[in-house]
Motif scaffolding. Structure first.
Motif, PDB file in Angstrom:
ATOM      1  N   UNK A   7      -5.398 -10.506   1.377  1.00 16.31           N
ATOM      2  CA  UNK A   7      -6.322 -10.866   2.441  1.00 16.31           C
ATOM      3  C   UNK A   7      -5.994 -10.209   3.766  1.00 16.31           C
ATOM      4  N   UNK A   8      -4.809  -9.566   3.893  1.00 17.92           N
ATOM      5  CA  UNK A   8      -4.424  -8.917   5.144  1.00 17.92           C
ATOM      6  C   UNK A   8      -5.203  -7.623   5.348  1.00 17.92           C
ATOM      7  N   UNK A   9      -5.391  -7.276   6.607  1.00 18.45           N
ATOM      8  CA  UNK A   9      -5.916  -5.954   6.950  1.00 18.45           C
ATOM      9  C   UNK A   9      -4.749  -4.970   6.893  1.00 18.45           C
ATOM     10  N   UNK A  10      -4.880  -3.913   6.118  1.00 20.62           N
ATOM     11  CA  UNK A  10      -3.811  -2.940   5.942  1.00 20.62           C
ATOM     12  C   UNK A  10      -4.344  -1.542   6.203  1.00 20.62           C
ATOM     13  N   UNK A  11      -3.421  -0.604   6.356  1.00 23.09           N
ATOM     14  CA  UNK A  11      -3.804   0.787   6.613  1.00 23.09           C
ATOM     15  C   UNK A  11      -3.255   1.672   5.503  1.00 23.09           C
ATOM     16  N   UNK A  12      -4.147   2.471   4.937  1.00 22.39           N
ATOM     17  CA  UNK A  12      -3.782   3.500   3.967  1.00 22.39           C
ATOM     18  C   UNK A  12      -4.055   4.832   4.643  1.00 22.39           C
ATOM     19  N   UNK A  13      -2.986   5.409   5.250  1.00 22.95           N
ATOM     20  CA  UNK A  13      -3.209   6.532   6.148  1.00 22.95           C
ATOM     21  C   UNK A  13      -3.892   6.014   7.401  1.00 22.95           C
ATOM     22  N   UNK A  14      -5.037   6.630   7.774  1.00 23.17           N
ATOM     23  CA  UNK A  14      -5.798   6.185   8.941  1.00 23.17           C
ATOM     24  C   UNK A  14      -6.944   5.247   8.545  1.00 23.17           C
ATOM     25  N   UNK A  15      -7.073   4.946   7.274  1.00 27.67           N
ATOM     26  CA  UNK A  15      -8.160   4.071   6.810  1.00 27.67           C
ATOM     27  C   UNK A  15      -7.742   2.606   6.898  1.00 27.67           C
ATOM     28  N   UNK A  25       4.538  -3.809  -8.845  1.00 32.38           N
ATOM     29  CA  UNK A  25       5.434  -3.390  -7.780  1.00 32.38           C
ATOM     30  C   UNK A  25       5.140  -1.978  -7.269  1.00 32.38           C
ATOM     31  N   UNK A  26       4.158  -1.289  -7.863  1.00 32.52           N
ATOM     32  CA  UNK A  26       3.871   0.082  -7.454  1.00 32.52           C
ATOM     33  C   UNK A  26       2.434   0.298  -6.997  1.00 32.52           C
ATOM     34  N   UNK A  27       1.527  -0.605  -7.285  1.00 35.38           N
ATOM     35  CA  UNK A  27       0.120  -0.375  -6.973  1.00 35.38           C
ATOM     36  C   UNK A  27      -0.549  -1.644  -6.454  1.00 35.38           C
ATOM     37  N   UNK A  28      -1.640  -1.436  -5.710  1.00 35.82           N
ATOM     38  CA  UNK A  28      -2.385  -2.562  -5.136  1.00 35.82           C
ATOM     39  C   UNK A  28      -3.870  -2.227  -5.151  1.00 35.82           C
ATOM     40  N   UNK A  29      -4.699  -3.289  -5.107  1.00 36.85           N
ATOM     41  CA  UNK A  29      -6.156  -3.152  -5.092  1.00 36.85           C
ATOM     42  C   UNK A  29      -6.637  -3.396  -3.669  1.00 36.85           C
ATOM     43  N   UNK A  30      -7.356  -2.412  -3.097  1.00 37.74           N
ATOM     44  CA  UNK A  30      -7.829  -2.503  -1.715  1.00 37.74           C
ATOM     45  C   UNK A  30      -9.301  -2.115  -1.652  1.00 37.74           C
ATOM     46  N   UNK A  48       0.952  -2.293   7.823  1.00 39.30           N
ATOM     47  CA  UNK A  48       0.227  -3.293   8.611  1.00 39.30           C
ATOM     48  C   UNK A  48      -0.327  -2.704   9.898  1.00 39.30           C
ATOM     49  N   UNK A  49       0.178  -1.532  10.293  1.00 40.27           N
ATOM     50  CA  UNK A  49      -0.272  -0.897  11.522  1.00 40.27           C
ATOM     51  C   UNK A  49      -0.699   0.530  11.234  1.00 40.27           C
ATOM     52  N   UNK A  50      -1.610   1.079  12.022  1.00 36.37           N
ATOM     53  CA  UNK A  50      -2.053   2.455  11.784  1.00 36.37           C
ATOM     54  C   UNK A  50      -0.981   3.452  12.177  1.00 36.37           C
ATOM     55  N   UNK A  51      -0.995   4.647  11.567  1.00 36.33           N
ATOM     56  CA  UNK A  51      -0.033   5.673  11.977  1.00 36.33           C
ATOM     57  C   UNK A  51      -0.279   6.077  13.414  1.00 36.33           C
ATOM     58  N   UNK A  52       0.793   6.294  14.137  1.00 40.87           N
ATOM     59  CA  UNK A  52       0.681   6.588  15.566  1.00 40.87           C
ATOM     60  C   UNK A  52       1.420   7.877  15.860  1.00 40.87           C
ATOM     61  N   UNK A 430       2.786 -17.040  -2.972  1.00 39.43           N
ATOM     62  CA  UNK A 430       3.304 -15.677  -2.845  1.00 39.43           C
ATOM     63  C   UNK A 430       3.818 -15.414  -1.431  1.00 39.43           C
ATOM     64  N   UNK A 431       4.944 -14.702  -1.330  1.00 34.59           N
ATOM     65  CA  UNK A 431       5.516 -14.361  -0.023  1.00 34.59           C
ATOM     66  C   UNK A 431       5.092 -12.972   0.442  1.00 34.59           C
ATOM     67  N   UNK A 432       4.434 -12.204  -0.415  1.00 38.56           N
ATOM     68  CA  UNK A 432       3.970 -10.881  -0.032  1.00 38.56           C
ATOM     69  C   UNK A 432       4.999  -9.793  -0.268  1.00 38.56           C
TER      70      UNK A 432
END
Length: 626
Positions: A7-15, A25-30, A48-52, A430-432
């Protein structure tokens, strides 16, 4: 510390995406949103944060102690809000009211910290008028000197009395008299802990400001509490060139208390030091996939990310200011074991015994005691180099230790325990998944030793060695603002290899790797540099410079190679004599045949062996420094 949760907002690169499910432990559904089409991405690439590209953080060495104390104080004010993910506007208003700031200011602090996840992210941005002096330097100096010598004393004078003293001094010496509010502001900017310690005493400062001592709370998630300790490893290693015994290695290890997984480790032939602890922490927070790939190990080691608390013993290498400050920068709590209470560190002590039991199965082991070793020839059986043992130990951790049932976690394997914490069960939430650290290179350099140096026409000089790269050209001859003194810059270095230093570019906010100006110089460690410097100083006409250091290092290496060659020669002669003796005994040893010749041969062999064993090589004593 924040983890990746469903449910968290996450960043995959700049997306910017939404985390829908942690598959393994290696993959996630987004997906871009809960209603949009989903996709599978690598779990460790989510953040959790965008690349800067232009980070807000500055290096630790660029902040003086006074400013650092203010940043820590500001971070402590924000802790309740950072820990409360469901905070409301009223919560922010209450904190703002308590610290005497506006809600807008607190929101701005929260935004800056969330972008960087480190304390220096809270530093104030540079103002347009930064550097302009509203008071003269002499007046500012008077204010600071009176605060130190008069206000911060056991007599505890009031701010009014302080202002009167400053006013009298300024009038007497025809200086600009500051306003009382200016003096009050200077006093208010002093951290409360410093004021309490200077005015009320150290004991009162500890009583009011120090955290309460006691046992650390039970770790209830990965990276909540990590224990770090050192131990000598029960094995003799050999060098990679001549395969001769070189001694026992030392292991510095970080153990996650909740899962009993090893977060990271560091192996070295040097005695434990602050550097060992720092390198172990750096390894613990980094992702292990590339590290395992370089060692050609096909295994899973998913734990990474910053820990909330590090639990240490009272060894001096854990008490250094550099490790303390680096941990404060990254929001890591340091907690030391109470003196005289070894029961506070049972987790890592038990794990060391587990590792050593496995090491005792290797050739060259020293076992855990002389009684258990008996007449086992550890040096004669030694066969593994440091690199080979390092890879063996990594495979043991990933493939055996992490997958073997552990008594301390209800007969569950550490890796299985980690997965349960991440994904949860029917009875546990779950602790994430631990979030990756934003800038692993900055994290590593923050834990490295550093020096402040000027940039000259020849470059930067550190440890009598000159370093230069074209990026330094624009810094040559730079002066400090408002002063004729040369500007000084932060330079980090790795004690294991002084071939490079890391120069911090304040304008670009990046580190530059600066090589040795003379590219033909061989790599040299800080230990070798100190050994050569000590030898040079003992000479009556000593002159320490770069040429002398590398000349001494070269001569030391030549003597070492000659000593090794002589040792190999005598070992070969001893082995040949022993073979001749065994052959003679097998051929002539029955019925007393040729007893007299055999006795003479034995005496000659024993004499030759004794002469060989009495030879002592002292390579450092033969260095010619003329």
């Amino acid at each position: 510390m924040r983890n990746l949760n469903i449910g968290d907002s996450v960043y995959f690169g700049h997306r910017k995406l939404v985390l829908l499910e942690i598959i393994d432990m290696e993959s996630a559904l987004v997906a871009p949103s809960r209603e949009a089409k989903s996709e599978v991405v690598p779990l460790t690439d989510l953040a959790l944060t965008p690349p800067c590209a232009d980070p807000l953080a500055t290096p630790l060495a660029a902040i003086n102690n006074y400013e650092w104390a203010l940043l820590v104080q500001k971070f402590n004010m924000l802790k309740p809000l950072l820990a409360n993910r469901a905070r409301t506007e009223d919560d922010v208003k209450n904190v703002a009211k308590a610290i005497g700031k506006t809600s807008r200011t607190v929101y701005r602090w929260l935004e800056r910290y969330n972008k960087t996840q480190i304390i220096t992210g809270l530093a104030r941005t540079v103002r347009i008028d930064k550097g302009r002096r509203h008071l003269g330097e002499e007046t500012e100096s008077v204010i600071q000197s009176f605060i130190e010598a008069y206000y911060l004393t056991a007599n505890r004078p009031s701010v009014q009395k302080l202002y009167e003293r400053i006013k009298e001094h300024c009038i007497k010496h025809n200086l600009t008299t500051p306003h009382k509010n200016t003096v009050s502001k200077r006093v208010a900017d002093i951290p409360e802990e410093i004021k309490t310690r200077k005015r009320l005493g150290k004991k009162k400062a500890v009583e009011i400001h120090a955290p309460q001592r006691g046992n650390f709370p039970g770790a209830d998630s990965p990276n909540a509490v990590v224990q770090i300790d050192h131990t000598p490893v029960d094995i003799i290693l050999v060098d990679s060139e001549h395969r001769l015994p070189i001694g026992r290695p030392y292991l510095t290890l970080a153990l996650d208390v909740a899962t009993k997984m090893v977060s990271g480790y560091y192996l070295s032939l040097d005695h434990p030091s602050t550097l060992s602890a720092c390198l172990c922490i750096s390894h613990a927070v980094q992702r292990k996939d590339m590290w395992l790939s370089k060692k050609n190990i096909d295994a899973e080691w998913p734990i990474h990310g910053k820990m909330e608390k590090i639990h240490l013993d009272n060894a001096k290498e854990f008490r250094g200011n550099s490790i303390k400050r680096a941990c404060e920068e990254h929001g890591i709590i340091l907690e030391w074991r109470p003196k005289g209470q070894p029961n506070y560190g049972p987790h890592i002590e038990r794990s060391f015994r587990t590792y050593m039991d496995e090491v005792h199965t290797l050739e060259g082991t020293t076992f855990s005691s002389v009684a258990k070793k008996m007449d086992y020839d550890s040096e004669g059986k030694a066969c593994m180099t440091l690199e080979e043992f390092d890879r063996w130990f990594a495979i043991f951790l990933c493939c055996k230790y992490h997958n073997k049932a552990h008594k301390g976690i209800s007969e569950m394997a550490p890796l299985k325990r980690f997965e349960r914490y991440v994904r949860g069960t029917d009875t546990e939430l779950p602790r994430g998944f631990p979030a990756v650290i934003k800038d692993e290179e900055k994290f590593r350099l923050d834990f490295m030793p550093y020096r402040v140096r000027t940039v000259q026409q020849s470059g930067i000089e550190l440890h009598y060695i000159s370093y230069y790269a074209p990026v330094l050209k624009s810094y040559i001859g730079e002066k400090q603002a408002g002063s004729n003194r040369s500007a000084q810059y932060h330079c980090s270095y790795d004690p294991r290899d002084l071939s490079y230093i890391y120069f911090y570019d304040a304008e670009a906010k990046v580190y530059h790797k600066i090589p040795c100006a003379n590219g033909s110089r061989p790599p040299i460690s800080l230990w070798e540099y100190r050994a050569v410097s000590k030898r040079i100083r003992s000479h009556p006409d000593h002159v320490i410079n770069e040429d002398a250091i590398y000349k001494g290092h070269e001569e030391m290496e030549c003597i070492r190679q000659e000593a090794i060659a002589k040792t190999n020669q005598f070992k070969s002669r001893r082995a040949a004599v022993k073979r001749q003796l065994r052959t003679a005994e097998r051929r002539l040893g029955w019925a007393g045949v040729h007893q007299q010749e055999s006795t003479v041969a034995t005496l000659e062999i024993e004499t030759e062996v004794a002469e060989t064993e009495d030879m002592i090589f002292e390579p450092f004593d033969d260095i010619d420094l003329r």
